[in-house]
Design an enzyme around this catalytic site. Sequence first.
Site, short mmCIF file in Angstrom:
data_model
loop_
_atom_site.label_atom_id
_atom_site.label_comp_id
_atom_site.label_asym_id
_atom_site.label_seq_id
_atom_site.Cartn_x
_atom_site.Cartn_y
_atom_site.Cartn_z
N LYS A 141 0.54 133.89 0.62
CA LYS A 141 1.35 132.72 0.27
C LYS A 141 2.26 133.02 -0.92
O LYS A 141 3.36 132.47 -1.04
CB LYS A 141 0.45 131.51 -0.02
CG LYS A 141 0.17 130.68 1.21
CD LYS A 141 -0.83 131.31 2.16
CE LYS A 141 -0.38 131.65 3.51
NZ LYS A 141 -1.42 132.23 4.38
N HIS B 275 8.25 106.05 -1.84
CA HIS B 275 9.59 106.40 -1.34
C HIS B 275 10.41 106.99 -2.47
O HIS B 275 10.36 106.48 -3.58
CB HIS B 275 10.29 105.13 -0.82
CG HIS B 275 11.70 105.37 -0.39
ND1 HIS B 275 12.00 105.99 0.81
CD2 HIS B 275 12.89 105.12 -1.01
CE1 HIS B 275 13.31 106.08 0.93
NE2 HIS B 275 13.88 105.57 -0.16
N GLY C 274 0.69 135.81 16.45
CA GLY C 274 -0.19 134.77 15.90
C GLY C 274 0.24 134.40 14.49
O GLY C 274 1.31 134.80 14.02
N ILE D 88 -0.81 135.24 11.37
CA ILE D 88 -0.60 136.26 10.34
C ILE D 88 0.68 137.06 10.62
O ILE D 88 1.49 137.31 9.73
CB ILE D 88 -1.84 137.19 10.23
CG1 ILE D 88 -3.00 136.39 9.64
CG2 ILE D 88 -1.54 138.41 9.37
CD1 ILE D 88 -4.30 137.14 9.50
N GLY E 57 -14.03 136.81 -4.42
CA GLY E 57 -12.96 136.07 -3.74
C GLY E 57 -12.69 136.57 -2.33
O GLY E 57 -12.02 135.89 -1.55
P1 FAD Z 1 -14.32 137.18 3.39
O1 FAD Z 1 -13.30 136.47 2.61
O2 FAD Z 1 -13.88 138.24 4.35
O3 FAD Z 1 -15.35 137.81 2.37
C1 FAD Z 1 -16.38 138.67 2.75
C2 FAD Z 1 -16.78 139.53 1.56
O4 FAD Z 1 -17.96 140.25 1.89
C3 FAD Z 1 -15.73 140.59 1.23
O5 FAD Z 1 -15.38 140.49 -0.14
C4 FAD Z 1 -16.42 141.91 1.51
O6 FAD Z 1 -16.04 142.93 0.60
C5 FAD Z 1 -17.89 141.54 1.33
N1 FAD Z 1 -18.83 142.40 2.07
C6 FAD Z 1 -18.77 142.76 3.37
N2 FAD Z 1 -19.86 143.49 3.70
C7 FAD Z 1 -20.60 143.59 2.58
C8 FAD Z 1 -21.87 144.19 2.30
N3 FAD Z 1 -22.57 144.85 3.22
N4 FAD Z 1 -22.35 144.10 1.03
C9 FAD Z 1 -21.66 143.44 0.07
N5 FAD Z 1 -20.48 142.83 0.29
C10 FAD Z 1 -19.97 142.89 1.53
N6 FAD Z 1 -7.34 131.40 5.84
C11 FAD Z 1 -6.94 130.17 5.50
O7 FAD Z 1 -7.73 129.22 5.58
N7 FAD Z 1 -5.66 129.93 5.07
C12 FAD Z 1 -4.75 130.92 4.97
O8 FAD Z 1 -3.61 130.68 4.57
C13 FAD Z 1 -5.14 132.23 5.33
N8 FAD Z 1 -4.27 133.25 5.24
C14 FAD Z 1 -4.67 134.51 5.56
C15 FAD Z 1 -3.74 135.54 5.48
C16 FAD Z 1 -4.12 136.83 5.78
C17 FAD Z 1 -3.11 137.93 5.68
C18 FAD Z 1 -5.47 137.10 6.18
C19 FAD Z 1 -5.91 138.49 6.51
C20 FAD Z 1 -6.39 136.08 6.29
C21 FAD Z 1 -6.00 134.77 5.98
N9 FAD Z 1 -6.89 133.70 6.07
C22 FAD Z 1 -6.48 132.44 5.76
C23 FAD Z 1 -8.28 133.89 6.53
C24 FAD Z 1 -9.26 133.93 5.34
O9 FAD Z 1 -8.91 134.97 4.49
C25 FAD Z 1 -10.68 134.09 5.86
O10 FAD Z 1 -10.96 133.11 6.82
C26 FAD Z 1 -11.69 133.97 4.74
O11 FAD Z 1 -11.46 134.94 3.75
C27 FAD Z 1 -13.11 134.13 5.28
O12 FAD Z 1 -14.01 133.97 4.23
P2 FAD Z 1 -15.47 134.60 4.29
O13 FAD Z 1 -16.15 134.16 3.04
O14 FAD Z 1 -16.10 134.32 5.58
O15 FAD Z 1 -15.26 136.20 4.26
#
Ligand code: FAD
Length: 469
Positions: free
Chosen positions: A50, A440, A180, A182, A38
Amino acid sequence: MAEFQVVVIGAGPGGYLTAIKLAQFGQKVALIENDKLGGECLNYGCIPSKTMINTSDMYHKIGDLSSQGIEVGSVDVDLMKFQAWKNSITSKLRGGISLLCKNYGVEVIVGTARIKNENLVEVINGEEKSEISVDNIIIATGSRANDLEHLKFDGKQIISARDVLDLDHVPKSMLVVGGGAIGLELGTALAKFGTQVTILEITDKLLPGIENDLVNVVERSLNEIGIRVLLNSKITKVSKESDVVVTINNDDEMINESFEKVLVAVGRRANVDNLGLEEIGIKLEDNGFIKVNEQMQTNLSNVFAIGDVIGPPWLAHKAYMQGRKLAYHIAEVPNNIQIKNIPYAVYTEPEIASVGLTEEKALENNHDIRVGKFQFAANARAMTSNENKGFAKVVVENKTEKVLGVHIVSENASELISEGILGLNMGMKIEDIESSIHPHPTQAEVLFEAAMSSLDKSVHSFMKKSKKE
Ligand code: FAD
């Protein structure tokens, strides 16, 4: 050595969705994750934030129920109980992803991945090392919070969003560095729990990049909640004592103040360290994010990257959609998926949600447009729920009457925007909204009225006269 058609590195919203989609297409897929299924979104971002926003909002509003005939006695916050509830939600959702992976035959591998060459990935899990031979590699390793030179995260006094979401008590005071999404979302949540919150922003406006009329509604609401906002401000000195003592240059006036916690929320950096990218020659952008083309392909033809690791906007649904498109591409399944009209939602009070061209951008690009606006203060459903701040705005092309953008600031804006998203993707015109009956009483009627008022056809607002067809 294990052999897979595709290895996905990172099980965030981008990675796990791509892995499952590819498995549905019959590909042999491994999903490597070194933390929790996740990713940032489920475990430390979208979902826990949230949860905190909703809980703090309920607590904050309990006192206001008196005017609606509900008298409530004394109410307390127990953040440890909140944590247990929040963790039960994230754990349930992780279980769902795990089950889906199992069901579709995605092999989940625990460990840290490193790319040795374009057909070989190494996985390290503690003392154990293994290698995987692979045809295609997808990097979905996400991003992490930036800190600042004089404000390095220590997890106790100088904290990140992750730390805020794990707090075991409500701090008496907090400085939020960064105005911003966050910073505003978490600052508002803590203020509603009772923390004295100050938000510091280096530029002259909150939520840089979002139109002023939308931001103004949120800024007024921050004031009502009791949050202090310092614009054009910079931290010049920090010392850590029992509290954090900070010197702030606010429009050339020096302010010295102590805060129990300082939340640093100033953007993200790519998780690319130790992935082996330099050794295999994968190119990065100047800002450190991975460089890709429209097919999410890096400069190596069988290595792809999606989601936060390829740069802003840092949004879970952007990562999902890039992953979905990429899965079709790799599995060579015909599709019509286009990554366009990426919406965003900011979960402030009230929320802001937006898709398509803003009024400002449309005018900047010399589009011949008109704009329709309608206030939630004149909407019956908003009144019944005592949530009548904000408005909906529709940007319409004059010549074609095509909708170019929809922007909403209101309670539930994040839900209401979906009508606009679908409409924009289908090339919706104002007549399409006019002939769509909105139930409505609903807040969605505001979007209908905003669209009608763009052509002077609204009945529920005062206009000189209604336009004859
Ligand atoms: P990530 O979710 O960052 O997942 C990457 C995964 O890769 C991680 O689990 C990490 O452990 C793993 N990983 C990294 N390097 C390695 C490696 N070498 N080997 C194995 N595993 C590795 N976005 C929204 O759209 N709506 C929101 O309401 C929202 N709220 C947010 C609130 C907060 C506080 C934060 C911090 C972010 C929020 N975001 C929100 C942004 C959202 O979380 C990210 O855009 C999203 O998680 C990106 O997804 P991703 O799959 O690119 O990477």
